[in-house]
Each structure stands twice: as C-alpha cells, then as structure tokens.
Design a protein around this motif. Structure first.
Motif, mmCIF file in Angstrom:
data_model
loop_
_atom_site.group_PDB
_atom_site.id
_atom_site.type_symbol
_atom_site.label_atom_id
_atom_site.label_comp_id
_atom_site.label_asym_id
_atom_site.label_seq_id
_atom_site.Cartn_x
_atom_site.Cartn_y
_atom_site.Cartn_z
ATOM 1 N N GLU A 1 -9.459 -66.592 22.917
ATOM 2 C CA GLU A 1 -8.345 -66.983 23.770
ATOM 3 C C GLU A 1 -7.061 -66.239 23.376
ATOM 4 O OE1 GLU A 1 -5.750 -70.969 24.994
ATOM 5 O OE2 GLU A 1 -7.627 -71.163 23.860
ATOM 6 N N LYS A 2 -6.784 -66.205 22.076
ATOM 7 C CA LYS A 2 -5.577 -65.545 21.604
ATOM 8 C C LYS A 2 -5.597 -64.051 21.916
ATOM 9 C CE LYS A 2 -2.846 -64.731 17.424
ATOM 10 N NZ LYS A 2 -2.749 -64.933 15.953
ATOM 11 N N LEU A 3 -6.752 -63.412 21.694
ATOM 12 C CA LEU A 3 -6.869 -61.978 21.929
ATOM 13 C C LEU A 3 -6.721 -61.641 23.418
ATOM 14 C CD1 LEU A 3 -7.435 -59.167 20.794
ATOM 15 C CD2 LEU A 3 -9.891 -59.627 21.060
ATOM 16 N N THR A 4 -7.313 -62.453 24.256
ATOM 17 C CA THR A 4 -7.231 -62.217 25.701
ATOM 18 C C THR A 4 -5.791 -62.345 26.193
ATOM 19 O OG1 THR A 4 -9.474 -63.090 25.988
ATOM 20 C CG2 THR A 4 -8.095 -62.926 27.954
ATOM 21 N N LYS A 5 -5.114 -63.391 25.749
ATOM 22 C CA LYS A 5 -3.721 -63.589 26.171
ATOM 23 C C LYS A 5 -2.829 -62.450 25.685
ATOM 24 C CE LYS A 5 -3.553 -68.643 26.598
ATOM 25 N NZ LYS A 5 -2.905 -69.886 26.102
ATOM 26 N N GLU A 6 -3.023 -62.025 24.431
ATOM 27 C CA GLU A 6 -2.208 -60.932 23.894
ATOM 28 C C GLU A 6 -2.466 -59.632 24.653
ATOM 29 O OE1 GLU A 6 -3.126 -60.698 19.777
ATOM 30 O OE2 GLU A 6 -1.820 -62.387 19.192
ATOM 31 N N THR A 7 -3.720 -59.367 24.982
ATOM 32 C CA THR A 7 -4.069 -58.137 25.707
ATOM 33 C C THR A 7 -3.408 -58.103 27.077
ATOM 34 O OG1 THR A 7 -6.211 -58.032 24.561
ATOM 35 C CG2 THR A 7 -5.967 -56.753 26.592
ATOM 36 N N ILE A 8 -3.476 -59.208 27.784
ATOM 37 C CA ILE A 8 -2.876 -59.260 29.123
ATOM 38 C C ILE A 8 -1.355 -59.190 29.031
ATOM 39 C CG2 ILE A 8 -2.579 -60.680 31.171
ATOM 40 C CD1 ILE A 8 -5.306 -59.383 30.941
#
Length: 293
Positions: free
Chosen positions: A195-202
């Motif tokens: 979740e954290k990685l996806t949000k940071e990427t976007i």
C-alpha cells in the motif's frame, strides 16, 4: 413544327432583349455570394470577443451570410422582372407550408435542435464528448447535424435530434479526471508495504499534491491466486485519450516499483501431471509465481 420554330424565335428575341438585365442579375448574384462570405467572417470576428461559444458564433455568422445572399437573390429576380413570380411563390408558400412542414418534420426537428445545441453552454466545439455510443472531439455543430472526430480519426455525423434527446458525457467541462487501477499481489507479500509503495509511486509520478488530491488505496478481495486491490488517483486531463495514457503510464510505474521491491504479481498457471506412460492428468490450479531460487 412551324409553331415550335416560331416559339423558339420568340424566346431568342426575348433573351437578346433581356441580355443587359441577365448580365446585371448575374453580377448581383456574384456580388451577393462574395458579400455573404465576407459578412460571415466579419460577424464572426465582431462577436468573437463577446460570445465565447464557437458554435453560437458559427450559427450567427451563417444566418447573416444567408440573409445577405437571399437579399441578392431577391434583387436579381427583381431585375429580371420576376416580381409576379416571386409573389406567387410567397403566396403559395403559406398554403404549401403545412404540407412541406409535415414532409420535412425530421429535418425541421434537427434544425431546431441545432439551434438549441449551439446555445448550450455545457457543449462547445473542441470539447471531448461521449454520446450515442461514440466518443471524440466535437468538430462542428450546424443546423442539421453534429460532427465528432473519434480517437481513430474517423468522423461521426449524428443528427442533432439524437444529441439533444440523449445523455452525453463532456470530459472537457472539468480539468481533472480520476483513474482507477485494479491489481493483485501474492499472498506472502507485506500488505502494508504494498500500500505504501503504491501510494508513493502514484504521488511521485502524478503530482497529487498540486491537484490537492490524495491517492486512494483499498484491498478488495482474496482472489484465487492473489490479494487484489483498487488504487484511485487524479490527473490533469480534459479528454479520454489523456486519461488512457495516464492509466497506461501508472501501470508501468507500479510494475517497475513492485519489481524493484521484490513484490510479485501472481497469475494463474496450468500444471500437467504425468501419472504413468499412458495416462495424463491435467489439473487447473492457481499457483503463485515464485523466484528462480
């Protein structure tokens, strides 16, 4: 035969006698034609600063052009001494108007719809719209039909009546669009990390802070081979093509981020079991992708 020749001789004399009038009438028609085109451009420029809707400007300029040409046609008929004929036509128009109106009911309906569409503030030339199972850029709104240019460069001509009576989606009314991406991760993955990685990427690639929006992330289900999630975010976009490009770019960035972090996106696989030399047992199973180690 003599009567026919006499009649032709009479027409020839009338034609020769009226050559000056015919010449003047042709000159008047030519001047009226070019004047109508000039008037169309002049009106378009004159009202350009006052009326922002291009469809309304086009409608007004076309009406002004038609009026100028009709006046020229009237003067030309007057020069040719067709006044009585013109009066007869006008008188007959009142009687036959009802019959013609019934016969051209669909055309008149499209004409009235074209006038209404031209004055709609939520629909203008250059907008990207979706209506009647078609989507594209609005190229023209005239008195008969509505022209859309699709993403594949095809032109779609739709009667105005269908546009007026059907719902339509106008992507150009807002400068922001929300994109939704569905994906899945292996059961052994750290869900908080995903979740954290996806949000940071976007956030890093699509500047959510500038748009004053936050990335939304939700786990949706336990799938056959993965835990699935839904990610939603916003982009600056006014048409469906920009939205599609942004979604494609987001998928690429998320995949690259997952690969770098060692997070696997599983997919269904088929396993074949050989029981003996003569029998083959085929099982359909959902198996997670594993590393070569």
């Amino acid at each position: 035969m003599e009567k026919i020749l006499d009649k032709l001789e009479l027409w020839k004399d009338i034609f020769i006698k009226n050559i000056p009038n015919i010449t003047i009438a042709l000159v008047v028609l030519i001047v009226a034609y070019f004047s109508s085109r000039y008037m169309s451009n002049l009106v378009n420029r004159a009202i350009g600063g006052k009326i922002k809707q291009k469809s309304v400007r086009n409608l007004v300029s076309r009406i002004a052009s038609a009026v100028i040409f009709l006046l020229g046609l009237y003067f030309a008929m007057t020069i040719l001494k067709f006044d009585d004929t013109l009066k007869t036509i006008v008188s007959a128009a009142g009687v036959s108007g009802i019959v013609v109106g019934l016969a051209l009911q669909g055309t008149l309906s499209n004409t009235i719809s074209g006038v209404v569409l031209s004055f709609r503030k939520n629909l203008n030339i250059g907008n990207w719209v979706e209506t009647n199972d078609y989507a594209g850029e609005v190229i023209d709104i005239n008195l008969n039909y509505f022209v859309i240019k699709e993403a594949d460069n095809n032109m779609v001509v739709i009667p105005n009546k269908m546009i007026l009576e059907s719902p339509f989606k106008n992507y150009s009314l807002t400068t922001k669009m929300r994109i939704a991406i569905e994906c899945g991760v292996e059961y052994g993955a750290d869900l908080e990390k995903v979740e954290k990685l996806t949000k940071e990427t976007i956030t890093n690639n699509f500047n959510q802070k500038k748009l004053e929006k936050e990335v939304e992330f939700y786990y949706t289900e336990f799938g056959d081979s993965s835990i699935n999630f839904l990610c939603r975010f916003w982009v600056d976009s006014e048409n469906a093509l920009e939205k599609l490009k942004a979604k494609s770019n987001a998928i690429v960035k998320i995949k690259q981020a997952f690969d770098a972090a060692g997070i696997n996106i599983p997919f269904p696989m088929r396993t074949l079991e050989f029981v003996d030399d003569n029998k083959l047992n085929i099982k359909e199973i959902a198996k997670q992708k594993v590393s070569a180690n």
